[in-house]
Design a protein around this motif. Structure first.
Motif, mmCIF file in Angstrom:
data_model
loop_
_atom_site.group_PDB
_atom_site.id
_atom_site.type_symbol
_atom_site.label_atom_id
_atom_site.label_comp_id
_atom_site.label_asym_id
_atom_site.label_seq_id
_atom_site.Cartn_x
_atom_site.Cartn_y
_atom_site.Cartn_z
ATOM 1 N N ARG A 1 -1.546 -2.597 -0.579
ATOM 2 C CA ARG A 1 -2.154 -1.507 -1.338
ATOM 3 C C ARG A 1 -3.669 -1.670 -1.327
ATOM 4 N NH1 ARG A 1 -0.411 -1.183 -7.563
ATOM 5 N NH2 ARG A 1 -0.812 -3.414 -7.274
ATOM 6 N N ARG A 2 -4.366 -0.558 -1.143
ATOM 7 C CA ARG A 2 -5.823 -0.568 -1.218
ATOM 8 C C ARG A 2 -6.225 -0.349 -2.671
ATOM 9 N NH1 ARG A 2 -9.160 0.515 3.014
ATOM 10 N NH2 ARG A 2 -7.485 1.687 4.051
ATOM 11 N N LEU A 3 -6.884 -1.333 -3.265
ATOM 12 C CA LEU A 3 -7.322 -1.242 -4.657
ATOM 13 C C LEU A 3 -8.687 -0.595 -4.773
ATOM 14 C CD1 LEU A 3 -6.296 -4.830 -5.821
ATOM 15 C CD2 LEU A 3 -5.038 -2.698 -6.219
ATOM 16 N N ASP A 4 -9.531 -0.862 -3.794
ATOM 17 C CA ASP A 4 -10.900 -0.367 -3.794
ATOM 18 C C ASP A 4 -11.420 -0.557 -2.372
ATOM 19 O OD1 ASP A 4 -13.183 0.731 -4.954
ATOM 20 O OD2 ASP A 4 -14.008 -1.202 -5.526
ATOM 21 N N ARG A 5 -12.604 -0.094 -2.127
ATOM 22 C CA ARG A 5 -13.175 -0.279 -0.800
ATOM 23 C C ARG A 5 -13.268 -1.768 -0.480
ATOM 24 N NH1 ARG A 5 -19.033 2.037 1.330
ATOM 25 N NH2 ARG A 5 -18.834 1.297 3.492
ATOM 26 N N GLY A 6 -12.578 -2.195 0.568
ATOM 27 C CA GLY A 6 -12.613 -3.590 0.975
ATOM 28 C C GLY A 6 -11.846 -4.530 0.066
ATOM 29 N N LEU A 7 -10.932 -3.993 -0.742
ATOM 30 C CA LEU A 7 -10.154 -4.819 -1.666
ATOM 31 C C LEU A 7 -8.697 -4.369 -1.632
ATOM 32 C CD1 LEU A 7 -10.615 -7.093 -3.804
ATOM 33 C CD2 LEU A 7 -10.672 -5.274 -5.508
ATOM 34 N N PHE A 8 -7.788 -5.312 -1.380
ATOM 35 C CA PHE A 8 -6.370 -5.000 -1.199
ATOM 36 C C PHE A 8 -5.506 -5.975 -1.989
ATOM 37 C CE2 PHE A 8 -8.848 -4.035 2.547
ATOM 38 C CZ PHE A 8 -8.415 -2.785 2.958
ATOM 39 N N ASP A 9 -4.235 -5.618 -2.165
ATOM 40 C CA ASP A 9 -3.279 -6.589 -2.677
ATOM 41 C C ASP A 9 -1.927 -6.410 -2.005
ATOM 42 O OD1 ASP A 9 -2.255 -4.308 -4.008
ATOM 43 O OD2 ASP A 9 -1.763 -5.433 -5.808
ATOM 44 N N PHE A 10 -1.141 -7.470 -2.074
ATOM 45 C CA PHE A 10 0.246 -7.461 -1.618
ATOM 46 C C PHE A 10 1.055 -7.346 -2.909
ATOM 47 C CE2 PHE A 10 3.819 -10.162 0.411
ATOM 48 C CZ PHE A 10 4.454 -9.030 0.889
ATOM 49 N N PRO A 11 1.300 -6.113 -3.348
ATOM 50 C CA PRO A 11 1.751 -5.890 -4.732
ATOM 51 C C PRO A 11 3.134 -6.439 -5.054
ATOM 52 C CG PRO A 11 1.924 -3.874 -3.455
ATOM 53 C CD PRO A 11 1.217 -4.865 -2.578
ATOM 54 N N LYS A 12 3.237 -6.886 -6.302
ATOM 55 C CA LYS A 12 4.534 -7.301 -6.811
ATOM 56 C C LYS A 12 5.359 -6.062 -7.134
ATOM 57 C CE LYS A 12 3.420 -11.799 -8.844
ATOM 58 N NZ LYS A 12 3.461 -12.621 -10.076
ATOM 59 N N LYS A 13 6.658 -6.188 -6.987
ATOM 60 C CA LYS A 13 7.576 -5.082 -7.254
ATOM 61 C C LYS A 13 8.534 -5.477 -8.381
ATOM 62 C CE LYS A 13 6.310 -2.716 -3.452
ATOM 63 N NZ LYS A 13 5.767 -1.344 -3.421
ATOM 64 N N HIS A 14 8.780 -4.526 -9.275
ATOM 65 C CA HIS A 14 9.740 -4.743 -10.362
ATOM 66 C C HIS A 14 10.888 -3.768 -10.165
ATOM 67 C CE1 HIS A 14 11.441 -4.687 -14.437
ATOM 68 N NE2 HIS A 14 10.893 -5.885 -14.583
ATOM 69 N N PRO A 15 12.136 -4.218 -10.344
ATOM 70 C CA PRO A 15 13.283 -3.334 -10.090
ATOM 71 C C PRO A 15 13.320 -2.081 -10.956
ATOM 72 C CG PRO A 15 13.963 -5.369 -11.179
ATOM 73 C CD PRO A 15 12.551 -5.578 -10.726
ATOM 74 N N VAL A 16 12.690 -2.137 -12.120
ATOM 75 C CA VAL A 16 12.683 -0.984 -13.033
ATOM 76 C C VAL A 16 11.308 -0.325 -13.081
ATOM 77 C CG1 VAL A 16 13.020 -0.211 -15.412
ATOM 78 C CG2 VAL A 16 14.528 -1.969 -14.445
ATOM 79 N N LEU A 17 10.262 -1.157 -13.213
ATOM 80 C CA LEU A 17 8.899 -0.634 -13.392
ATOM 81 C C LEU A 17 8.241 -0.243 -12.075
ATOM 82 C CD1 LEU A 17 7.632 -3.211 -16.048
ATOM 83 C CD2 LEU A 17 8.606 -0.933 -16.446
#
Length: 218
Positions: free
Chosen positions: A59-75
């Motif tokens: 996921r792109r959070l901001d220009r030049g900033l990313f994350d490999f996001p955590k996933k929740h089964p409900v949220l």
């Protein structure tokens, strides 16, 4: 082999290496393109990251900033941890970041107060960032964040700065000494010349307390 074929193979290798590194860090990792410049050129890294964003891997959070996001089964997709965002934001400009003095004091058991908002100190400029539904505040540290020393030592310096000259008593000194390892106290002593005089005086008292020359009052 055609040049275009060679470039395609090279790009595939770069993409595979970047993807493996992201997965090895596990979900929740926040990063910038700088984390991959040992793999390929900035253009190649940017191209790969853009492709991974489009495919939903990162996921792109901001220009030049990313994350490999955590996933929740409900949220579903979760917001990144504030401390990881702060570290990544600072790393973009080569700065350092760490918990604010209030949080540092709490972590070391020197205060019971907890900051209601994610606030961090940095050796860079002060700024606010709105990312993934939260505001990250970075404040320029009044006491420098020192290179090449354990994080615990920098935490102690930020905690002392937050508590202030009049907020550090004998009990605080003994408590701080008990939380620091012998090696930490040595690093703290070496850092004395880089901090305000009143903190240098407290560092000396922490060193004395560590070796039994000062004891807590009951």
């Amino acid at each position: 082999m055609l040049l275009s074929d060679y470039k395609g193979i090279k790009m595939t290798t770069i993409s595979d290496t970047i993807l493996r590194r992201i997965r090895a860090k596990q979900r929740g990792w926040v990063f910038t393109p700088k984390d991959f410049l040992d793999v390929g050129s900035r253009a190649a890294v940017d191209q790969t990251l853009s492709r991974l964003v489009k495919s939903g891997v990162i996921r792109r959070l901001d220009r030049g900033l990313f994350d490999f996001p955590k996933k929740h089964p409900v949220l579903g997709t979760l917001s990144p941890a504030a401390d990881k965002v702060a570290l990544a934001i600072s790393s973009k400009t080569g700065d350092k970041a760490m918990p604010s003095g209030a949080t540092a004091a709490n972590m070391l058991g020197l205060s019971t107060q907890v900051s209601a908002k994610p606030v961090f100190v940095t050796n860079g400029k002060s700024r606010n960032k709105s990312l993934a539904g939260r505001i990250i505040t970075l404040k320029h540290a009044r006491v420098p964040i020192i290179d090449n020393i354990p994080d615990t030592v920098n935490l102690a310096l930020q905690a002392l700065s937050y508590l202030g000259k009049d907020g550090v008593d004998q009990q605080t000194i003994v408590q701080c000494a008990s939380r620091l390892a012998d090696a930490d106290v040595k690093h703290l002593t070496k850092a004395s010349h880089q901090v305000p005089g009143w903190i240098a005086d407290i560092i000396l008292q922490i060193k004395m307390a560590k070796y039994g020359q000062i004891r807590a009052t009951t």
